[in-house]
Each structure stands twice: as structure tokens, then as C-alpha cells.
Design an enzyme around this catalytic site. Structure first.
Site, PDB file in Angstrom:
ATOM      1  N   SER A  65       0.801  -1.224   0.000  1.00 36.46           N
ATOM      2  CA  SER A  65       0.000   0.000   0.000  1.00 36.46           C
ATOM      3  C   SER A  65       0.839   1.283   0.000  1.00 36.46           C
ATOM      4  CB  SER A  65      -0.938  -0.075   1.206  1.00 36.46           C
ATOM      5  OG  SER A  65      -1.812   1.004   1.237  1.00 36.46           O
ATOM      6  N   ASP A 269      -1.340   1.442  -3.754  1.00 32.74           N
ATOM      7  CA  ASP A 269      -2.150   0.373  -4.356  1.00 32.74           C
ATOM      8  C   ASP A 269      -3.541   0.876  -4.739  1.00 32.74           C
ATOM      9  OD1 ASP A 269      -2.989   0.555  -1.730  1.00 32.74           O
ATOM     10  OD2 ASP A 269      -3.304  -1.598  -1.480  1.00 32.74           O
ATOM     11  N   ASP A 271      -6.063   2.352  -3.162  1.00 29.38           N
ATOM     12  CA  ASP A 271      -7.298   2.209  -2.396  1.00 29.38           C
ATOM     13  C   ASP A 271      -7.537   3.406  -1.472  1.00 29.38           C
ATOM     14  OD1 ASP A 271      -5.405   1.575  -0.494  1.00 29.38           O
ATOM     15  OD2 ASP A 271      -6.273  -0.370   0.046  1.00 29.38           O
ATOM     16  N   SER A 362     -10.174   9.100   7.727  1.00 33.71           N
ATOM     17  CA  SER A 362      -9.700  10.446   7.383  1.00 33.71           C
ATOM     18  C   SER A 362      -8.609  10.389   6.315  1.00 33.71           C
ATOM     19  CB  SER A 362      -9.151  11.144   8.618  1.00 33.71           C
ATOM     20  OG  SER A 362     -10.134  11.171   9.603  1.00 33.71           O
ATOM     21  N   ASN A 363      -7.820   9.298   6.326  1.00 36.88           N
ATOM     22  CA  ASN A 363      -6.708   9.194   5.375  1.00 36.88           C
ATOM     23  C   ASN A 363      -7.161   8.953   3.932  1.00 36.88           C
ATOM     24  OD1 ASN A 363      -7.330   6.425   5.134  1.00 36.88           O
ATOM     25  ND2 ASN A 363      -5.973   5.909   6.832  1.00 36.88           N
ATOM     26  N   ARG A 489      -4.503   5.622  21.612  1.00 30.43           N
ATOM     27  CA  ARG A 489      -4.744   4.208  21.299  1.00 30.43           C
ATOM     28  C   ARG A 489      -3.451   3.575  20.771  1.00 30.43           C
ATOM     29  NH1 ARG A 489      -4.831   4.023  15.755  1.00 30.43           N
ATOM     30  NH2 ARG A 489      -5.344   1.818  15.672  1.00 30.43           N
ATOM     31  N   PRO A 490      -3.289   2.276  21.019  1.00 25.47           N
ATOM     32  CA  PRO A 490      -2.094   1.626  20.464  1.00 25.47           C
ATOM     33  C   PRO A 490      -2.279   1.447  18.966  1.00 25.47           C
ATOM     34  CG  PRO A 490      -3.471   0.014  21.624  1.00 25.47           C
ATOM     35  CD  PRO A 490      -4.140   1.349  21.785  1.00 25.47           C
ATOM     36  N   THR A 493      -0.464  -1.029  13.437  1.00 23.32           N
ATOM     37  CA  THR A 493       0.513  -1.286  12.373  1.00 23.32           C
ATOM     38  C   THR A 493       1.947  -0.893  12.740  1.00 23.32           C
ATOM     39  OG1 THR A 493       0.129   0.881  11.388  1.00 23.32           O
ATOM     40  CG2 THR A 493      -1.225  -0.914  10.568  1.00 23.32           C
ATOM     41  N   ARG A 498      -0.571   6.059  19.491  1.00 23.88           N
ATOM     42  CA  ARG A 498      -0.940   7.288  18.789  1.00 23.88           C
ATOM     43  C   ARG A 498      -1.749   8.204  19.695  1.00 23.88           C
ATOM     44  NH1 ARG A 498       0.497   6.426  13.571  1.00 23.88           N
ATOM     45  NH2 ARG A 498       0.025   4.366  12.740  1.00 23.88           N
TER      46      ARG A 498
HETATM   47  P1  NG1 Z   1      -2.870   2.268  12.945  1.00 20.39           P
HETATM   48  O1  NG1 Z   1      -1.394   2.122  12.837  1.00 20.39           O
HETATM   49  O2  NG1 Z   1      -3.577   1.135  13.644  1.00 20.39           O
HETATM   50  O3  NG1 Z   1      -3.246   3.622  13.496  1.00 20.39           O
HETATM   51  C1  NG1 Z   1      -2.998   2.996  10.353  1.00 20.39           C
HETATM   52  C2  NG1 Z   1      -3.984   4.090  10.032  1.00 20.39           C
HETATM   53  C3  NG1 Z   1      -5.315   3.473   9.714  1.00 20.39           C
HETATM   54  C4  NG1 Z   1      -5.242   2.380   8.658  1.00 20.39           C
HETATM   55  C5  NG1 Z   1      -4.080   1.442   8.922  1.00 20.39           C
HETATM   56  C6  NG1 Z   1      -3.807   0.487   7.793  1.00 20.39           C
HETATM   57  C7  NG1 Z   1      -4.164   6.299  11.095  1.00 20.39           C
HETATM   58  C8  NG1 Z   1      -4.336   7.060  12.342  1.00 20.39           C
HETATM   59  N1  NG1 Z   1      -4.146   4.969  11.205  1.00 20.39           N
HETATM   60  O4  NG1 Z   1      -3.480   2.243  11.449  1.00 20.39           O
HETATM   61  O5  NG1 Z   1      -6.210   4.486   9.358  1.00 20.39           O
HETATM   62  O6  NG1 Z   1      -5.225   2.905   7.384  1.00 20.39           O
HETATM   63  O7  NG1 Z   1      -2.869   2.132   9.225  1.00 20.39           O
HETATM   64  O8  NG1 Z   1      -3.070   1.032   6.751  1.00 20.39           O
HETATM   65  O9  NG1 Z   1      -4.040   6.878  10.006  1.00 20.39           O
HETATM   66 ZN    ZN Z   2      -3.543   1.331   0.122  1.00 19.02          ZN
END
Ligand code: NG1
Ligand code: ZN
Length: 534
Positions: A65, A269, A271, A362-363, A489-490, A493, A498
Site C-alpha cells: 500500500s 495500491d 485504495d 480520514s486518510n 490508542r495503540p 501497524t 498514537r
Molecule cells: P494504525 O497504525 O492502527 O493507526 C494505520 C492508520 C489506519 C489504517 C491502517 C492500515 C491512522 C491514524 N491509522 O493504522 O487508518 O489505514 O494504518 O493502513 O491513520
Molecule cells: Zn492502500
């Protein structure tokens, strides 16, 4: 059994590096491409088992991705084009890490009571990363080791592969399982919608760029796409793409924007998508997933009202959605708003409960889901000869919308076409779209801790239940600021916690910093104490 002997024999060609542990997380498997060969082979095995288990075609997409070119990963796709069921994610992790592969494999077969003589079909796709060809071959080896049939789609976007899987398993009802079928479905319905003129698309130097180019011949109307970061020179996701633009809040490096024009960026990718423009003062404006969800849900709600259809529209967001967007949707647009845990599979699941649901992170990852009943009502109305012109127009627009949307997963190409159509139909400029509500100033930070599991959350990750005192501290800090909100929150990825904060002014930065310090002190921070931003 001969199948197991074949697995054993082939697995020697795909050895597991000692000491490596992988986790099938929020977005599938993901790490440096060097360490993934064994996991790819094993996920080929797993996809074959899943196919036997569901008696349907399963998809495997090789991609990492928005992550760097050097990384790679994989996403498994279930029969209706949705992400693989959570119960099987656990098997994926077990299988990827197994020292004794056959024992774990047999264990899954027994637990799921899989009939090994059942036929299996697996669709495989890959992005443009240099490692993707080799790794997708490892997936194909895994499928053939268990006597599965495979179809290699080669270079496709993630959402395109999701689409293929759904088409195959619905016997063509969703569309034809080819790239031509995909472009025809999206572009035909798009041709029935008016289109606005020029749009510049940042392809993140990835697969999305190739596929936009491929689609252009199918687009009859005058949507002129000017493609940049098309992969001819730059590196994948490097200083470009949706994640870069969203996180850095600036245009791709080295790209000069003309004031007032519309731009969008895909991720590696395709999406995810975000839009942006600069105003006459040169100020950069980002239209992220929250703004996109607002545009789409408003448009759909208006059309449903015009069509006289009593269908409920909902928007599913995560805790990261800007508070202004939630406020606007609930209080001005009066749509139902739900908050789901981070990770698109959670949003997708929550969206399935409504007639019409727009979900977006949001992303910029998101799409629209229509329930079967809603689709039926819309189609019936569109074909009803006894309705007035206004209703007819609305019903036809809704019908075309259903076809232009990729309901299996967020799809940058499909979202882009839908957004362009909405702007044209409403005669709306990107500035007018942006002006619908003003984002609250916000800040996201990361805190390193010894073990991120020290933080446990509830209420769609908006409140911390551990460590003790964490939530009370966040609450008292938030109380010092106006229109403020913050949560911790933890990450699913990365090995971090965060922190998110928003407030009426950029004092959100100070709030985010104070909350970071609280995390550092209460949840076992490591390394240097977080420093103030200013
Ligand atoms: P984590 O690392 O769990 O916050 C991040 C993005 C998610 C999602 C995933 C998968 C933020 C805050 N978090 O997750 O929105 O897209 O990666 O790619 O952007
Ligand atoms: Zn992607």
C-alpha cells in the site's frame, strides 16, 4: 497424503528466516520485502484452504500500500470482495510464523473441518513494487502445492482485485471479472453523469497511475486527467501519494500547483484518495476522507429525498474524523453517524447495517455500501414509468451511482469518478466543497512505549480503560481547552501509541503534547520524553 508431501517438498524452496515473527494485522501482512517469501508461499496455502472452506474464489493481493517501496505485504480477500474474516487472520499469523508448517496446516484443516477434495480457486494480483513479481510467484506456488487453481491477474490495483473476486463469486451479477469489465462498468455509468473538466492526479508512482492511463480510453466524456507521478521516473510513495499529502499537509514534492485547480493523490495500491488545492494566497487546502464522506453522503441524501425513497443514510467514521465533520453531519445534514474502530474492515462491517452507508477513514480510504433492499428499491423506481421527471432523474442518478461505486472496498479510481460527477452535477467548485465546514485544528503524535498493549481502549477507541488514571488525565487536560477532544490508542501497524488532539485553535498542538507526556509517564514511555512542538 500426496498434497502434504508436495507442501513439504515445496516449502523447502520457501524457507522461513529463523527468529522472524510476523503479524497479520489491521492491513494484512507487511514488512521489508526481503523477509516475506516464506509468508507469501504460506498465504498461498491459506488462501487455498479458505477457498475450499467457503467453496468460493479467494483473492490474494501482493502490496504494501502506502508504505515504502522496499516493503511489501499481502491482503487476503473473501468471497464477496471483502477483507478476510477476522477468525482467519489468526490462522494467517499462526501459519506465517509456524516452525512446524504441516502441523499448523493440519490443525486448521481439522478445526474448520475442511474437505480437502473440494476444488479451490485463488485470484492473485500485485502492485508495481520491484519485489512483487517474485513474491506473487511464491503465492502461486503455495496454491499449486495444495492442488488449487489460480488465476494471475498480474498488475492490478487492490480494489480491482477485490472487484474481480466479487464478480467471479456472484457469477457476473456484479460485473465481468476482467479489467475491461471493471472499466466498462465504472465508465459506462460515469458517462451518464455530467463531468467537470480538468483534474490532476498524483499516481504515487504506482499501480494507480498505470490503471488510470489504461482507463482513459474507456472514458468517453470530457474528464481530462493530467497524470503526474506516473511511475516513469520517481520512486513509489516517495515524497508523493495520498499518505504523504495527508500527513505532511502539503503537495507532492517538486510539484507546482496552479491556484484554484483541483488535484488528487492516490496511494501505492490505489485504495486511498485525497483531494487538495491552493487558494489565491498560496495557502494549501486538503480535502481528506472526512470531506469526501460529507460530499458523498450529502449528495446521496438529497437524491433519495428527491426520489421520495425512505432509505436511511449513515456515515461511518473513526475517532480520527475531524470533530467539525461529525458535528456538521449530525446537526446540519441530520444523517446518522457511527464511529468504528480504526481499520477499514471495522468501518465496512459497521456500514453493512444501513440502507445506504458512506464510510471513510480520514486518510482517504472509503466507499459507499447499498443494502440489497436499497438497490432493489432504487432500480424499481428507475424503471417505473409512472413517476414524475424529478423523481425519475433522481432515481437514474442513484442507479448510476451504484454502478460507479466499488462496494467491495475503498477504491481511489471509483471514488475519483464519483466525486468528479458530484461536483459537476452540483456545479460545485473545489473551494465551495471545502467551505462546507471548517476543520478544527488538530495534531497527531506518536509515543514510544515499552509495550503498547499497556493501553487498552473502549468506545470505538475513544476512551482508555488502562493504564489506571490514563483517561482521567486525558479528560482533565481536554477540559483546559475549548471545543477540545483527545484520545490515545495503540497503533495496529506500528510499535507505538498514537495521540490525537483537536481544539478551536492550533492550541491542539499543546494539548497533544500534554497528552503525549501523560502517555509517556503512565504507559511506560521509552527513550526521550516527548518535547513541545513549539
Ligand atoms: P494504525 O497504525 O492502527 O493507526 C494505520 C492508520 C489506519 C489504517 C491502517 C492500515 C491512522 C491514524 N491509522 O493504522 O487508518 O489505514 O494504518 O493502513 O491513520
Ligand atoms: Zn492502500
Amino acid at each position: 497424503m500426496a498434497q502434504f508431501q508436495e507442501v513439504e517438498k515445496q516449502s523447502i524452496m520457501h524457507p522461513k528466516p529463523p527468529g522472524l515473527t510476523l503479524h497479520y494485522g489491521t492491513a494484512g501482512l507487511r514488512t521489508n520485502a526481503k523477509h516475506l517469501d516464506h509468508a507469501m508461499f504460506r498465504m498461498g496455502l491459506l488462501a487455498t484452504l479458505r477457498s475450499k472452506n467457503t467453496k468460493a474464489t479467494i483473492g490474494v493481493m501482493v502490496t504494501a500500500s502506502h508504505n515504502p517501496e522496499e516493503d511489501n505485504g499481502l491482503k487476503l480477500i473473501d468471497p464477496m470482495g471483502e477483507m478476510m474474516a477476522p477468525a482467519w487472520e489468526h490462522y494467517a499469523t499462526q501459519l506465517a510464523n509456524a516452525d512446524d508448517l504441516l502441523t499448523v496446516l493440519k490443525d486448521i484443516i481439522e478445526k474448520e473441518a475442511i474437505n480437502m477434495s473440494q476444488e479451490a480457486n485463488v485470484f492473485v494480483g500485485k502492485d508495481t513494487r520491484s519485489s512483487s513479481a517474485r513474491l506473487s510467484q511464491a503465492v502461486l506456488d503455495g496454491v499449486s502445492a495444495l492442488d488449487g487453481h489460480s488465476k494471475d491477474y498480474g498488475l492490478v490495483t487492490t480494489p480491482q482485485l477485490h472487484y474481480m473476486v466479487r464478480c467471479q463469486n456472484t457469477k457476473g451479477k456484479y460485473g465481468e471479472a476482467t479489467l475491461d469489465g471493471y472499466y466498462s462498468k465504472l465508465c459506462q455509468s460515469f458517462d451518464n453523469l455530467p463531468v467537470s473538466k480538468l483534474l490532476s492526479v498524483d499516481g504515487a508512482n504506482g499501480i494507480g497511475a498505470l490503471k488510470v492511463r489504461e482507463m482513459e480510453s474507456h472514458l468517453k466524456k470530457e474528464l481530462q486527467i493530467s497524470l503526474f507521478n506516473d511511475g516513469s521516473q520517481g520512486k513509489l510513495n516517495y515524497q508523493c501519494g495520498a499518505d504523504f499529502v495527508k500527513v505532511q499537509q502539503k503537495p507532492p514534492t517538486g510539484f507546482k500547483m496552479n491556484p484554484g485547480e483541483r488535484y488528487c493523490s492516490f496511494d501505492g495500491d490505489a485504495d486511498r484518495i485525497v483531494y487538495y488545492y491552493t487558494d489565491s494566497e498560496g495557502q494549501f487546502h486538503l480535502l481528506d476522507g472526512d470531506k469526501i464522506a460529507t460530499l458523498m453522503s450529502t449528495f446521496l441524501k438529497e437524491l433519495l429525498e428527491q426520489a421520495g425513497l425512505n432509505l436511511k443514510v449513515a456515515v461511518v467514521q473513526t475517532a480520527y474524523a475531524n470533530g467539525s465533520s461529525t458535528h456538521y453531519l449530525e446537526n446540519t445534514m441530520k444523517v446518522i453517524v457511527r464511529c468504528a474502530k480504526t481499520g477499514v474492515k471495522h468501518l465496512h462491517h459497521a456500514a453493512q447495517e444501513f440502507d445506504v452507508a458512506v464510510y471513510f477513514e480520514s486518510n482517504g480510504h472509503g466507499t459507499v455500501l447499498f443494502s440489497e433492499a436499497a438497490e432493489e428499491k432504487i432500480c424499481q423506481l428507475a424503471e417505473d414509468p409512472n413517476i414524475n421527471d424529478e423523481k425519475k432523474r433522481a432515481a437514474l442518478l442513484l442507479q448510476n451511482t451504484i454502478n460507479v461505486i466499488n462496494q467491495t472496498v475503498g477504491d481511489a479510481i471509483s471514488d475519483m469518478l464519483f466525486i468528479e460527477a458530484i461536483l459537476a452535477i452540483k456545479g460545485m467548485s473545489v473551494q465551495q466543497w471545502d467551505a462546507v465546514y471548517a476543520d478544527l485544528p488538530n495534531r497527531q503524535l506518536k509515543v514510544k512505549v515499552a509495550d503498547r498493549r499497556a493501553i487498552d481502549t473502549t468506545d470505538a477507541e475513544r476512551r482508555a480503560v488502562s493504564p489506571p488514571g490514563m483517561q482521567d488525565t486525558v479528560d482533565s487536560l481536554v477540559n483546559k481547552y475549548k471545543q477540545a477532544r483527545s484520545f490515545v490508542r495503540p497503533s495496529g501497524t506500528e510499535d507505538i501509541v498514537r495521540v490525537y488532539a483537536e481544539a478551536d485553535t492550533q492550541s491542539a498542538d499543546a494539548l497533544a503534547h500534554e497528552v503525549s507526556l501523560a502517555v509517556y509517564r503512565l504507559a511506560g514511555g521509552v527513550g526521550e520524553e516527548p518535547k513541545p512542538l513549539h
